[in-house]
Design an enzyme around this catalytic site. Structure first.
Site, PDB file in Angstrom:
ATOM      1  N   SER A 123       0.807  -1.237   0.000  1.00 32.33           N
ATOM      2  CA  SER A 123       0.000   0.000   0.000  1.00 32.33           C
ATOM      3  C   SER A 123       0.830   1.273   0.000  1.00 32.33           C
ATOM      4  CB  SER A 123      -0.922   0.036   1.223  1.00 32.33           C
ATOM      5  OG  SER A 123      -1.968  -0.877   1.083  1.00 32.33           O
ATOM      6  N   LYS A 160       0.628   3.350  -2.973  1.00 30.99           N
ATOM      7  CA  LYS A 160      -0.544   4.201  -3.255  1.00 30.99           C
ATOM      8  C   LYS A 160      -0.156   5.677  -3.298  1.00 30.99           C
ATOM      9  CE  LYS A 160      -3.870   0.968  -1.149  1.00 30.99           C
ATOM     10  NZ  LYS A 160      -4.644   0.643   0.075  1.00 30.99           N
ATOM     11  N   TYR A 180      -1.808  -3.035 -10.996  1.00 30.51           N
ATOM     12  CA  TYR A 180      -1.871  -2.738  -9.562  1.00 30.51           C
ATOM     13  C   TYR A 180      -1.085  -3.751  -8.729  1.00 30.51           C
ATOM     14  CZ  TYR A 180      -3.828  -1.663  -4.967  1.00 30.51           C
ATOM     15  OH  TYR A 180      -3.979  -1.322  -3.635  1.00 30.51           O
ATOM     16  N   TYR A 209      -4.331   3.236   7.228  1.00 33.81           N
ATOM     17  CA  TYR A 209      -5.590   2.485   7.248  1.00 33.81           C
ATOM     18  C   TYR A 209      -6.571   3.150   8.225  1.00 33.81           C
ATOM     19  CZ  TYR A 209      -2.487  -0.850   4.949  1.00 33.81           C
ATOM     20  OH  TYR A 209      -1.588  -1.442   4.110  1.00 33.81           O
ATOM     21  N   VAL A 231       1.155  -3.731   3.976  1.00 30.42           N
ATOM     22  CA  VAL A 231       0.971  -4.988   4.720  1.00 30.42           C
ATOM     23  C   VAL A 231       2.194  -5.897   4.709  1.00 30.42           C
ATOM     24  CG1 VAL A 231      -1.541  -5.124   4.585  1.00 30.42           C
ATOM     25  CG2 VAL A 231      -0.134  -6.079   2.736  1.00 30.42           C
TER      26      VAL A 231
END
Lengths: 309, 309, 309, 309
Positions: free
Chosen positions: A66, A69, A193, A245, A263
């Site tokens: 993540s 992102k 992705y 998160y 993660v």
């Protein structure tokens, strides 16, 4: 700029938080991640003046997950401009888990922000490139520029494994395709992705990325503007409001650094006027954040008064 | 058994409700459905004694769409037994639109009932058959048995068109695959489901299907048990609690017949001790139910006291 | 009319289900309910011809709790007409627990049906009467008429105890007051509602109420129309679609009787052409339905084919 | 410290944004607020060195409304400590409107943060004091200390008017009382809360409050620690993550200042090392934020590079 943190201090503090390595769980939803060693810990600081310090297993590589992102958001902003990007993804934090879908059912059907999976998938979809490999190639070049290291690639095993099991992300993508937030092939967007998420670095490289955001998007050595200042700022803002998160709010209170976690157990923080901090420790808490990472950043923040608030 | 309704009465009443044909909208999400003529209206009653009456354009064929959810549920119950089926799909009405996804996010991640799309997709997935065509073939054979008409097939254009644009159903399927409610190929389950929805009949055939459910699952002519009585009853129960999308509650109050509608504009009702009623009128209200169908069934129910309550 | 069930059968079956009395929990949210004895079981059938049979502790009285939602709905319909009532409360089942509030936040802010607490509170609010006591007095008179027993009252201790602790119902009422679904004093509406819920009967009385609904609203002895047939039908429809809390769908499948339960452990069923059945057994399952009541009704339905479907 | 903004600049910029005064709507849910004049505009900056500048109608007073959520949070933290406060209210932003209730239905039933109404009500409930007036008195004393102005009080008409119509807040309070998040009298907590919201100031006073938070909680003149630094930081963090209702995320991106707005049309921003900025302009956008306030803060942020990111 506060530079009183020394290598010795980092080493000592890493030992102090080591006992927490078993308080959480290594991500187990794909075999490649589940094989990570919870005792493998590393931390690096890349100061805004270009110098750096580190401790622990700094050779250890991990996939960014993540954390990418934020990087893909920067590239999508540079590719498409701010207006286009925020016509397709919102700016609001949510308080929901990253994989949540129910908000898409509330009109307008637009992901609330680029840090939840739905939003991140739509951002990857926006990156210019005719094929998934072209998108990923451009993203890697962007990472090479940011780190000044052209050897960085993605872990094919992790990418393939995540691609195979990414049912929830396919669900999100098809939902968004129904509502014209994404177009074209769901499989291709997912291919891009999952490769993006599998980009592999070590903590010194990641700390340098954090420092570049802290340096208003300018290269740490050459001073070249790699990301426009305004876009770097947008990224750091999302790191505060939704980078950790659904623990972003409590992280902001307790640590107060713009930061993004993945993660794989990595976290990067980016502090204007200071630099970037990267931590790796694969044991995760129930929200998906590195237990050791959170603990170490909280200690550093409290001891050296690093909160931006 | 109330048999005072005559062909003349049906014809007269069909004319009475004809003005409502333009109160709604023909489904437009796929070209094949949008070409339906809102003035094409038909009604048929198949009495439980095997006799039948009808009015309007009874030759007109239409795809069954959501009405097949009841038929596939009957077959899935016969294939798998009650326990297996209800381990994978619930029994509760929802008050949500048929395409809704957010409830799947509430644990346990199980569709609330077999009449919403998520539930119907999982039911189709349960039908025995190694390939989509084998599943659909078995479903068609089942329809042939129920109607005693072996010419019934599915409309390939409608099936292909729905398959191509079924992004929301793919989203639901992938969400359920993530939670092990469905397994295997999403595309194959969707292939079977879109062909199932495209099964094409006319109102006399559909009324006979309704009558068979009303006849405790026994063939209208031979008396052979085609659907076990208990499973026919389960189907009729769902027709009451969730057969008319999120207007099922008001339909139960106003009309009080076990009934199922489809977005092609057809409705079938099934009344124990009476028989089956089928109406076709492609103009839909905002919930997706045939405007003329609702109106006609309400008139019949009130005039001939057909509510089961 | 099926009258083969005898007193001996009822007595035998009640013994058969007795072991289930400890499978659930007596309601404990107010002291008066928590003192109920889980071993106190009773069942009564009031046939539509006016005859009746029973077994168990038929002298035992209990408060009707949610069962009164059906009775107050009948009176509110008679007081206000169908249009007015359904302008303020919907007709759709929900799949949500009875105390749920979140749906009110979805526009239009109207309770989905009169069987969830929000809807039932708005129904009580509609009953004519200038004061809570006048509303409750009219409701009691209505119950006296239905049971031909003018001694029935409400349990003051239970009413007072529920009034004191009804924070969730106050929350629902204020939410509805904000959206003009209810007006006037929240405390007064709650006063009427808690007294309504505390109306106290035994199973023979309750079975007679069920029979009156089954008898199209006509008195069992005199044949006088106490509830208009159409309104009796509306009540029975809601008993099917949402009478057993968020287990209404599975109850319809497994038992198939229009029925309403209350957290005191009582259930009433109403079967056209047959009569009313009342069961009392205070041990509740996790949905709030009497464990013994469900079990006994399921046995009766399967053995004597009493499902309406 | 950037002090290049002059009175002349403020005056000029206030004129520039004046045309936006009619782009929104003055709050109309209570008469006292609806009488506000949309043309009444004012802005003040209180620098961290104690100096200040201002423009527009600086004598105009307004009620603080939601801005008091930050002040009451500071006092509740000082009264109860961080652990107690965050046992009763969360730290996460939500993306929901301020009056939303549905999240309380998700376990654990705890308001997600102290800036939405549910959370703010629970915070007011925590302020020490045996009576509403004692709580409000302590809150006013706290405001007096922060502003060094002991004349500040609350507007009795506004407080009374809001108290009378606060049905949604009563709904939230009763919901939280059910779940033991608040205890005691709902009416008393609401009494304290509505009086708190009606505290009346002008922009110079409000800017000074913002400056005090920016000054790590120390008095601007005496340097006395009025709010512990750590608590001041917590408040500023919430101003970033959820200070501007469900536009907090976009405000963070576009303006990047810790800020809190109220439906009277006022906004306060607090910038470490700089000071406090207060704007008043009663015309609101659809999220409830001052149109002129947002516009002016955005201009200042962009021109003088005031974003913290």
């Amino acid at each position: 700029m506060n530079k009183e943190i020394t290598t010795e201090i980092l080493e000592e503090w890493l030992e102090n938080v080591r006992p927490y390595a078993y308080d959480g769980q290594v991500a187990d939803y794909i075999p490649a991640l589940s094989r990570q060693n919870p005792e493998e810990l590393a931390v690096a600081i890349h100061y805004i003046d270009g110098s750096s310090i580190h401790a622990g297993e700094i050779e250890a590589t991990f996939t960014l997950q993540s954390i990418t992102k934020v990087i893909s958001l920067a590239l999508a902003l540079m590719d498409n401009g701010e207006d286009y990007v925020f016509d397709h993804v919102g700016m609001e934090p949510t308080g929901d888990p990253f994989h949540s879908i129910y908000r898409l059912e509330q009109l307008p059907s637009k992901p609330l922000n680029p840090m939840i999976n739905a939003g991140a998938l739509s951002v990857t979809h926006m990156i210019h490139g005719d094929t998934p490999d072209e998108k990923v190639g451009r993203l890697l070049s962007f990472v090479h520029e940011m780190t000044d290291d052209h050897t960085i690639g993605y872990n094919e095993e992790v990418a393939a494994s995540e691609f195979e099991t990414a049912f929830l992300n396919r669900s999100l993508l098809f939902y968004m395709k129904q509502h014209q937030i994404v177009t074209g092939s769901v499989e291709e967007t997912l291919d891009a992705y999952t490769k993006q998420c599998a980009i592999e670095v070590n903590v010194p490289q990641l700390a340098r990325i954090g420092a570049l955001f802290a340096n208003e998007g300018r290269d740490l050595d050459s001073g070249r503007q790699i990301i426009p200042k305004h876009f770097a700022r947008i990224c750091k803002t999302f790191m505060v409001t939704c980078g950790m998160y659904d623990a972003s709010g409590s992280f902001a209170i307790k640590v107060g650094m713009p930061a993004k976690s993945g993660v794989s157990g990595s976290v990067v923080a980016s502090l204007n006027g200071f630099g970037g901090i990267a931590v790796y420790g694969p044991s995760l808490d129930e929200k998906g954040n590195s237990v050791v990472g959170l603990r170490l950043l909280e200690l550093l923040s409290n001891r050296y008064d690093l909160s931006i608030f």
